[in-house]
Structures are given as structure tokens and as C-alpha cells.
Scaffold this motif. Structure first.
Motif, PDB file in Angstrom:
ATOM      1  N   MET A 144      19.518  79.101 -62.716  1.00 53.68           N
ATOM      2  CA  MET A 144      19.355  77.442 -62.632  1.00 53.68           C
ATOM      3  C   MET A 144      17.365  76.682 -62.176  1.00 53.68           C
ATOM      4  SD  MET A 144      21.655  76.209 -59.249  1.00 53.68           S
ATOM      5  CE  MET A 144      20.761  76.060 -57.779  1.00 53.68           C
ATOM      6  N   ASN A 145      17.755  76.331 -63.242  1.00 55.57           N
ATOM      7  CA  ASN A 145      16.034  76.428 -63.048  1.00 55.57           C
ATOM      8  C   ASN A 145      15.430  74.798 -62.584  1.00 55.57           C
ATOM      9  OD1 ASN A 145      14.880  78.540 -63.990  1.00 55.57           O
ATOM     10  ND2 ASN A 145      15.911  77.798 -66.635  1.00 55.57           N
ATOM     11  N   PHE A 146      16.719  74.623 -61.946  1.00 58.14           N
ATOM     12  CA  PHE A 146      17.012  72.584 -60.410  1.00 58.14           C
ATOM     13  C   PHE A 146      17.046  73.424 -59.760  1.00 58.14           C
ATOM     14  CE2 PHE A 146      20.510  73.306 -62.773  1.00 58.14           C
ATOM     15  CZ  PHE A 146      21.607  73.123 -61.755  1.00 58.14           C
ATOM     16  N   TYR A 147      16.376  72.353 -58.493  1.00 54.17           N
ATOM     17  CA  TYR A 147      16.796  72.649 -56.877  1.00 54.17           C
ATOM     18  C   TYR A 147      17.814  71.221 -56.501  1.00 54.17           C
ATOM     19  CZ  TYR A 147      16.768  72.259 -52.177  1.00 54.17           C
ATOM     20  OH  TYR A 147      17.204  72.471 -50.764  1.00 54.17           O
ATOM     21  N   VAL A 148      18.982  72.239 -55.624  1.00 51.14           N
ATOM     22  CA  VAL A 148      20.035  71.105 -55.410  1.00 51.14           C
ATOM     23  C   VAL A 148      20.003  71.142 -53.522  1.00 51.14           C
ATOM     24  CG1 VAL A 148      22.619  70.702 -55.097  1.00 51.14           C
ATOM     25  CG2 VAL A 148      21.441  71.094 -57.702  1.00 51.14           C
ATOM     26  N   HIS A 149      19.750  70.193 -52.775  1.00 52.94           N
ATOM     27  CA  HIS A 149      20.512  70.855 -51.164  1.00 52.94           C
ATOM     28  C   HIS A 149      21.233  71.269 -51.037  1.00 52.94           C
ATOM     29  CE1 HIS A 149      20.429  69.957 -46.879  1.00 52.94           C
ATOM     30  NE2 HIS A 149      19.137  70.298 -47.626  1.00 52.94           N
ATOM     31  N   PRO A 150      21.595  71.799 -49.993  1.00 53.96           N
ATOM     32  CA  PRO A 150      23.121  72.383 -49.948  1.00 53.96           C
ATOM     33  C   PRO A 150      23.708  71.367 -48.727  1.00 53.96           C
ATOM     34  CG  PRO A 150      21.366  74.159 -49.051  1.00 53.96           C
ATOM     35  CD  PRO A 150      20.643  73.407 -49.438  1.00 53.96           C
ATOM     36  N   SER A 151      23.160  70.223 -48.998  1.00 47.98           N
ATOM     37  CA  SER A 151      24.171  69.827 -48.486  1.00 47.98           C
ATOM     38  C   SER A 151      24.812  68.869 -49.698  1.00 47.98           C
ATOM     39  CB  SER A 151      23.432  67.848 -47.713  1.00 47.98           C
ATOM     40  OG  SER A 151      21.884  67.621 -47.888  1.00 47.98           O
ATOM     41  N   SER A 152      24.098  68.381 -50.630  1.00 49.86           N
ATOM     42  CA  SER A 152      24.716  68.006 -51.984  1.00 49.86           C
ATOM     43  C   SER A 152      25.982  68.685 -52.215  1.00 49.86           C
ATOM     44  CB  SER A 152      23.459  67.066 -52.747  1.00 49.86           C
ATOM     45  OG  SER A 152      22.465  66.525 -51.799  1.00 49.86           O
ATOM     46  N   TYR A 153      26.331  67.358 -53.163  1.00 47.62           N
ATOM     47  CA  TYR A 153      27.158  68.000 -54.086  1.00 47.62           C
ATOM     48  C   TYR A 153      27.458  67.667 -55.564  1.00 47.62           C
ATOM     49  CZ  TYR A 153      29.796  68.174 -49.848  1.00 47.62           C
ATOM     50  OH  TYR A 153      31.261  68.577 -48.667  1.00 47.62           O
ATOM     51  N   VAL A 154      26.718  68.796 -56.200  1.00 48.06           N
ATOM     52  CA  VAL A 154      27.128  68.838 -58.022  1.00 48.06           C
ATOM     53  C   VAL A 154      28.584  68.982 -58.536  1.00 48.06           C
ATOM     54  CG1 VAL A 154      26.142  68.966 -59.697  1.00 48.06           C
ATOM     55  CG2 VAL A 154      24.876  69.525 -58.263  1.00 48.06           C
ATOM     56  N   ASP A 155      29.727  67.766 -59.179  1.00 47.98           N
ATOM     57  CA  ASP A 155      30.967  68.543 -59.551  1.00 47.98           C
ATOM     58  C   ASP A 155      30.624  69.303 -61.216  1.00 47.98           C
ATOM     59  OD1 ASP A 155      31.927  66.610 -57.537  1.00 47.98           O
ATOM     60  OD2 ASP A 155      32.311  65.214 -59.164  1.00 47.98           O
ATOM     61  N   GLU A 156      31.894  70.191 -61.432  1.00 47.54           N
ATOM     62  CA  GLU A 156      31.836  70.476 -62.285  1.00 47.54           C
ATOM     63  C   GLU A 156      31.740  70.160 -63.400  1.00 47.54           C
ATOM     64  OE1 GLU A 156      34.927  73.071 -63.564  1.00 47.54           O
ATOM     65  OE2 GLU A 156      34.957  73.516 -61.589  1.00 47.54           O
ATOM     66  N   GLY A 157      31.751  70.967 -65.182  1.00 53.35           N
ATOM     67  CA  GLY A 157      30.733  69.201 -65.975  1.00 53.35           C
ATOM     68  C   GLY A 157      29.448  68.896 -66.055  1.00 53.35           C
ATOM     69  N   VAL A 158      28.771  69.085 -65.212  1.00 50.86           N
ATOM     70  CA  VAL A 158      27.298  68.264 -64.710  1.00 50.86           C
ATOM     71  C   VAL A 158      26.263  69.262 -65.470  1.00 50.86           C
ATOM     72  CG1 VAL A 158      25.635  67.268 -63.293  1.00 50.86           C
ATOM     73  CG2 VAL A 158      27.749  66.759 -62.400  1.00 50.86           C
ATOM     74  N   ILE A 159      25.364  68.365 -66.469  1.00 49.29           N
ATOM     75  CA  ILE A 159      24.383  68.969 -66.836  1.00 49.29           C
ATOM     76  C   ILE A 159      22.834  68.329 -66.183  1.00 49.29           C
ATOM     77  CG2 ILE A 159      22.735  69.017 -68.531  1.00 49.29           C
ATOM     78  CD1 ILE A 159      25.368  68.603 -70.395  1.00 49.29           C
ATOM     79  N   ILE A 160      22.253  69.635 -65.431  1.00 47.28           N
ATOM     80  CA  ILE A 160      21.107  69.239 -64.613  1.00 47.28           C
ATOM     81  C   ILE A 160      20.139  69.103 -65.510  1.00 47.28           C
ATOM     82  CG2 ILE A 160      19.416  69.626 -62.450  1.00 47.28           C
ATOM     83  CD1 ILE A 160      22.455  68.784 -61.864  1.00 47.28           C
ATOM     84  N   GLY A 161      18.459  68.344 -65.697  1.00 49.10           N
ATOM     85  CA  GLY A 161      17.539  69.863 -66.922  1.00 49.10           C
ATOM     86  C   GLY A 161      16.381  70.172 -65.491  1.00 49.10           C
ATOM     87  N   GLU A 162      15.613  70.942 -66.388  1.00 44.94           N
ATOM     88  CA  GLU A 162      15.007  72.003 -65.702  1.00 44.94           C
ATOM     89  C   GLU A 162      14.343  71.041 -64.801  1.00 44.94           C
ATOM     90  OE1 GLU A 162      11.682  75.509 -67.540  1.00 44.94           O
ATOM     91  OE2 GLU A 162      13.661  74.580 -68.270  1.00 44.94           O
ATOM     92  N   ASP A 163      13.493  71.806 -63.116  1.00 45.89           N
ATOM     93  CA  ASP A 163      12.358  71.175 -62.721  1.00 45.89           C
ATOM     94  C   ASP A 163      13.044  70.044 -61.936  1.00 45.89           C
ATOM     95  OD1 ASP A 163      10.779  73.583 -62.617  1.00 45.89           O
ATOM     96  OD2 ASP A 163       9.791  72.679 -64.552  1.00 45.89           O
ATOM     97  N   THR A 164      14.226  69.826 -61.890  1.00 48.88           N
ATOM     98  CA  THR A 164      15.121  68.458 -61.308  1.00 48.88           C
ATOM     99  C   THR A 164      15.402  69.014 -59.903  1.00 48.88           C
ATOM    100  OG1 THR A 164      15.393  66.952 -62.919  1.00 48.88           O
ATOM    101  CG2 THR A 164      17.029  67.292 -61.267  1.00 48.88           C
ATOM    102  N   LYS A 165      14.556  67.999 -58.976  1.00 52.50           N
ATOM    103  CA  LYS A 165      15.506  67.630 -57.385  1.00 52.50           C
ATOM    104  C   LYS A 165      15.720  67.036 -56.926  1.00 52.50           C
ATOM    105  CE  LYS A 165      10.837  70.199 -56.405  1.00 52.50           C
ATOM    106  NZ  LYS A 165      10.679  70.844 -57.578  1.00 52.50           N
ATOM    107  N   ILE A 166      17.488  68.003 -56.328  1.00 52.16           N
ATOM    108  CA  ILE A 166      18.544  66.558 -55.870  1.00 52.16           C
ATOM    109  C   ILE A 166      18.895  67.007 -54.478  1.00 52.16           C
ATOM    110  CG2 ILE A 166      20.994  66.353 -55.810  1.00 52.16           C
ATOM    111  CD1 ILE A 166      20.624  67.581 -58.610  1.00 52.16           C
TER     112      ILE A 166
END
Length: 187
Positions: free
Chosen positions: A1-23
Motif C-alpha cells: 500500500m503506497n497510500f494512506y487511509v485513516h482507520p476510521s474511513s472505509y474503502v470498498d472493494e474494487g477501488v483504485i487509489i494512487g500512490e501518495d494519496t491520503k484519505i
């Protein structure tokens, strides 16, 4: 994983997130969404199904990007701004994805806090939508839009400064040409 997702957030299956992105906190990224590289999604952001977001996009707190909306590279969405995707919504008669109107926000455009973008319109490259404005029609490249409904009040430079009488930016010295209501950068 080359991106950040805060533990309180949800990312569904089938999502593409680019490198160095922060959610950040309390966000939801729904299935089929594609988010580019080096993006920043603030607190309480919702990205709906199949939404396309380019590289370097900044989405501030409390923004929902609904299905039918596309953000090209380097778009800025201010806090609590709103996109719509249905001109005639009815709870009893939902239309589904095929009934949504497409909205395109082009490269480098900025949308201010609490602005509303009515669906079915295109916001041009490097356009600036003022805070609280309500966009109800297409916006030209480099246009400065203010008010309800939003009207063009001038032009802005790629760097974001308002262009005055001359079409040369006093901040970065870029020069522009205006012909038949179309602003282009001078080469």
C-alpha cells in the motif's frame, strides 16, 4: 500500500487509489471509484460508485463527489461545497446511475467553500468558483464566477490571481490573449 487511509474511513472493494494519496477521518470510498496519485481527501468525504478523480486533487472536509462527477488533475474542492447529479430528484422515483447528469471539472479548476455545482455542466480549466456561488451553466477556462446564480466577474491566472485591466498576471507574469470571449495563455 503506497497510500494512506485513516482507520476510521472505509474503502470498498474494487477501488483504485494512487500512490501518495491520503484519505483522512470518517471518509467512504465506494466501489469502482478511481482516485489518482498525490490526492488529499479531508474529513468526512464521500466518493460515490465509479467516480473518477485525477492526480493532485484536493478535496476538503464534508464534500461528496456523486456518481456522474469527474474531477481532472489538480482540481481543488473547498470545504462543504456541493455537487448534484440529478436535476429532478424524487425519493419515490429513483433514477439510478443511467439517470445521472455528467459533471466535469477540468484541469486545475478551484471551487470555493459552500459553492454548489448543479449537474450537467462543465467547469473549464483553471476556472475559479467563488465561495457560496451556485453554478448553473458551463464555465469557461480561467473564468472567475461569483454569486447566485453564478455569473462571470472576470478572469483568473493559472496561479489563481485575478487578472485586472491588462491580461498579464502581476504575481507570476503569465500573459493571456482574449479572443471572442475565450481566454488562452500567450505562447
Amino acid at each position: 500500500m503506497n497510500f494512506y487511509v485513516h482507520p476510521s474511513s472505509y474503502v470498498d472493494e474494487g477501488v483504485i487509489i494512487g500512490e501518495d494519496t491520503k484519505i483522512w477521518h470518517f471518509s467512504h470510498i465506494q466501489k469502482g471509484a478511481k482516485i489518482g496519485e498525490k490526492c488529499s481527501l479531508g474529513q468526512n468525504v464521500n466518493i460515490s460508485n465509479n467516480v473518477q478523480i485525477g492526480n493532485g486533487v484536493k478535496i476538503q472536509n464534508n464534500v461528496s463527489i456523486y456518481e456522474g462527477v469527474e474531477l481532472e488533475d489538480y482540481v481543488f474542492c473547498g470545504p462543504s461545497m456541493v455537487f448534484t447529479n440529478d436535476l429532478t430528484p424524487r425519493s419515490k422515483y429513483p433514477k439510478g446511475a443511467e439517470g445521472y447528469k455528467r459533471t466535469l471539472v477540468k484541469y486545475g479548476a478551484s471551487i470555493g467553500a459552500n459553492a454548489t455545482i448543479v449537474c450537467g455542466n462543465t467547469i473549464g480549466r483553471w476556472a475559479m468558483i467563488a465561495s457560496g456561488a451556485v453554478v448553473t451553466k458551463d464555465v469557461p477556462d480561467y473564468a472567475l464566477m461569483t454569486g447566485i446564480p453564478a455569473k462571470q466577474k472576470g478572469w483568473v491566472c493559472e496561479c489563481g490571481h485575478v487578472l485586472k485591466n491588462e491580461l498579464k498576471c502581476i504575481e507570476c507574469e503569465r500573459e493571456y490573449n482574449l479572443s471572442n470571449g475565450v481566454l488562452t495563455e500567450a505562447k
